[in-house]
Design an enzyme around this catalytic site. Structure first.
Site, mmCIF file in Angstrom:
data_model
loop_
_atom_site.group_PDB
_atom_site.id
_atom_site.type_symbol
_atom_site.label_atom_id
_atom_site.label_comp_id
_atom_site.label_asym_id
_atom_site.label_seq_id
_atom_site.Cartn_x
_atom_site.Cartn_y
_atom_site.Cartn_z
ATOM 1 N N HIS A 188 60.953 67.411 21.527
ATOM 2 C CA HIS A 188 61.313 66.285 20.655
ATOM 3 C C HIS A 188 62.813 65.965 20.778
ATOM 4 C CE1 HIS A 188 57.814 68.085 18.308
ATOM 5 N NE2 HIS A 188 57.396 66.872 18.559
ATOM 6 N N GLN B 110 48.488 59.261 26.022
ATOM 7 C CA GLN B 110 49.094 58.539 24.900
ATOM 8 C C GLN B 110 50.119 57.522 25.412
ATOM 9 O OE1 GLN B 110 50.289 60.410 21.038
ATOM 10 N NE2 GLN B 110 52.305 60.373 21.952
HETATM 11 P P1 AMP Z 1 54.241 65.101 18.611
HETATM 12 O O1 AMP Z 1 55.098 65.480 17.451
HETATM 13 O O2 AMP Z 1 53.542 66.247 19.244
HETATM 14 O O3 AMP Z 1 53.354 63.915 18.325
HETATM 15 O O4 AMP Z 1 55.252 64.587 19.721
HETATM 16 C C1 AMP Z 1 56.151 63.537 19.458
HETATM 17 C C2 AMP Z 1 56.691 63.044 20.772
HETATM 18 O O5 AMP Z 1 57.328 64.127 21.452
HETATM 19 C C3 AMP Z 1 55.582 62.515 21.695
HETATM 20 O O6 AMP Z 1 56.047 61.377 22.378
HETATM 21 C C4 AMP Z 1 55.369 63.678 22.622
HETATM 22 O O7 AMP Z 1 54.878 63.302 23.878
HETATM 23 C C5 AMP Z 1 56.777 64.235 22.738
HETATM 24 N N1 AMP Z 1 56.718 65.647 23.163
HETATM 25 C C6 AMP Z 1 55.979 66.642 22.624
HETATM 26 N N2 AMP Z 1 56.140 67.786 23.320
HETATM 27 C C7 AMP Z 1 56.996 67.496 24.326
HETATM 28 C C8 AMP Z 1 57.557 68.250 25.410
HETATM 29 N N3 AMP Z 1 57.261 69.539 25.602
HETATM 30 N N4 AMP Z 1 58.399 67.618 26.258
HETATM 31 C C9 AMP Z 1 58.708 66.316 26.095
HETATM 32 N N5 AMP Z 1 58.210 65.549 25.103
HETATM 33 C C10 AMP Z 1 57.365 66.119 24.228
#
Ligand code: AMP
Length: 284
Positions: free
Chosen positions: A34, A150
């Site tokens: 994030h 997504q």
């Molecule tokens: P989430 O809170 O899991 O919905 O993630 C929020 C955003 O962070 C989304 O756009 C995810 O794709 C991105 N995200 C989650 N994990 C990672 C990661 N390991 N590397 C890069 N972006 C991430």
């Protein structure tokens, strides 16, 4: 850092911003994945907004929703430390304060892969992202490649609906041993954490095979299935070798290809992916 819990408060904060606004939507329980999005948003815009909202409509089971890890205070402290200007943190009651009749359905690309295994998931995602974009009205919104489908769905929605926002895709951030960072990793036991390495190992195998000249989707899928089956704690939901735009399974690979997987490790469902050949170096 301002914290808005209502749509009206967030709109008022937004109105006071004069330059470009970068937006990072999240479900919270923040990690370095994030923060890489937050850093990019800060670099590329005058103002940065993050949202923390565990959106009930994108979860397939109430149990999964309840068990999703949360740490609002910790998240806010981290975002403050990162220099975020505002955080939108609405309640479910605020986002869905009456029974809305409108939802966003991005068609067949939402029925494959994650969509096939999590019916209705992408309607929940697309609808809430549309709502968040309408409230925050960012110049740019940042999404991780970790959630590859997504990203494809959101890009398509933005294009189809002429939404005036630039979608910026960011590289997957991994632990030193290759495990993709995810809020769900917190639910793994030590033994499961070890077993979870099978996802990145499988993607590495795909990259190696591609590099060795393999262009059969079926053979790559079979090899990855076999590797994951060797891990006792793992149960495969899907292994996919698909077109990066349509997400249709490919028999023979020409050009870019999205290799993606969803695997249950114990009770935790993890996803990971790599686009070949462009992201090859990230795992080799
Ligand atoms: P989430 O809170 O899991 O919905 O993630 C929020 C955003 O962070 C989304 O756009 C995810 O794709 C991105 N995200 C989650 N994990 C990672 C990661 N390991 N590397 C890069 N972006 C991430």
């Amino acid at each position: 850092m301002e914290v808005a819990s209502t749509v009206a408060e967030m709109r008022a904060i937004r109105r006071a911003f004069t330059g470009d606004v970068g937006f990072v939507p999240t479900l919270g329980y923040l990690h370095d994945g994030h923060f890489s999005l937050v850093r990019a948003a800060k670099e590329q815009n005058e103002h940065t907004v993050a949202s923390i909202f565990v959106n009930p409509t994108q979860f397939n089971s109430p149990d999964d929703f309840e068990r999703y890890p949360r740490d609002d205070e910790g998240d806010l402290a981290q975002l403050r430390g990162q220099g975020v200007d505002a955080v939108f943190m609405p309640s479910a009651g605020e986002m869905y304060s009456y029974d809305p009749l409108t939802s966003v359905d991005v068609g067949e690309i939402t029925e494959r892969l994650e969509g096939e295994h999590r019916p209705g998931h992408f309607r929940g995602v697309a609808t809430v992202v549309a709502k968040l974009l309408n409230v925050v009205q960012p110049t740019r919104a940042y999404f991780g490649r970790k959630d590859a489908q997504q990203l494809v769905v959101i890009r398509r929605m933005v294009r189809d609906l002429h939404m005036g926002v630039e979608i910026v895709a960011m590289t997957t951030i991994r632990e030193a041993d290759g495990l993709a960072m995810s809020s769900r990793n917190a639910r793994l036991s030590a033994a499961e954490r070890e077993a979870a390495l099978v996802l990145s190992k499988a993607l590495r195998l795909a990259a190696q095979r591609w590099q060795g000249g393999e262009r059969s989707g079926a053979r790559i899928r079979d090899e990855l299935q076999a590797l994951i089956s060797g891990e006792q704690r793992a149960r495969v939901d899907y292994v996919s070798v698909a077109d990066t735009e349509t997400l249709e399974e490919l028999d023979s690979i020409e050009g870019e290809v999205l290799v993606s997987l969803a695997v249950h490790i114990g009770e935790v469902r993890l996803i990971d992916n790599i686009t070949l050949p462009s992201q090859m170096k990230e795992l080799l």
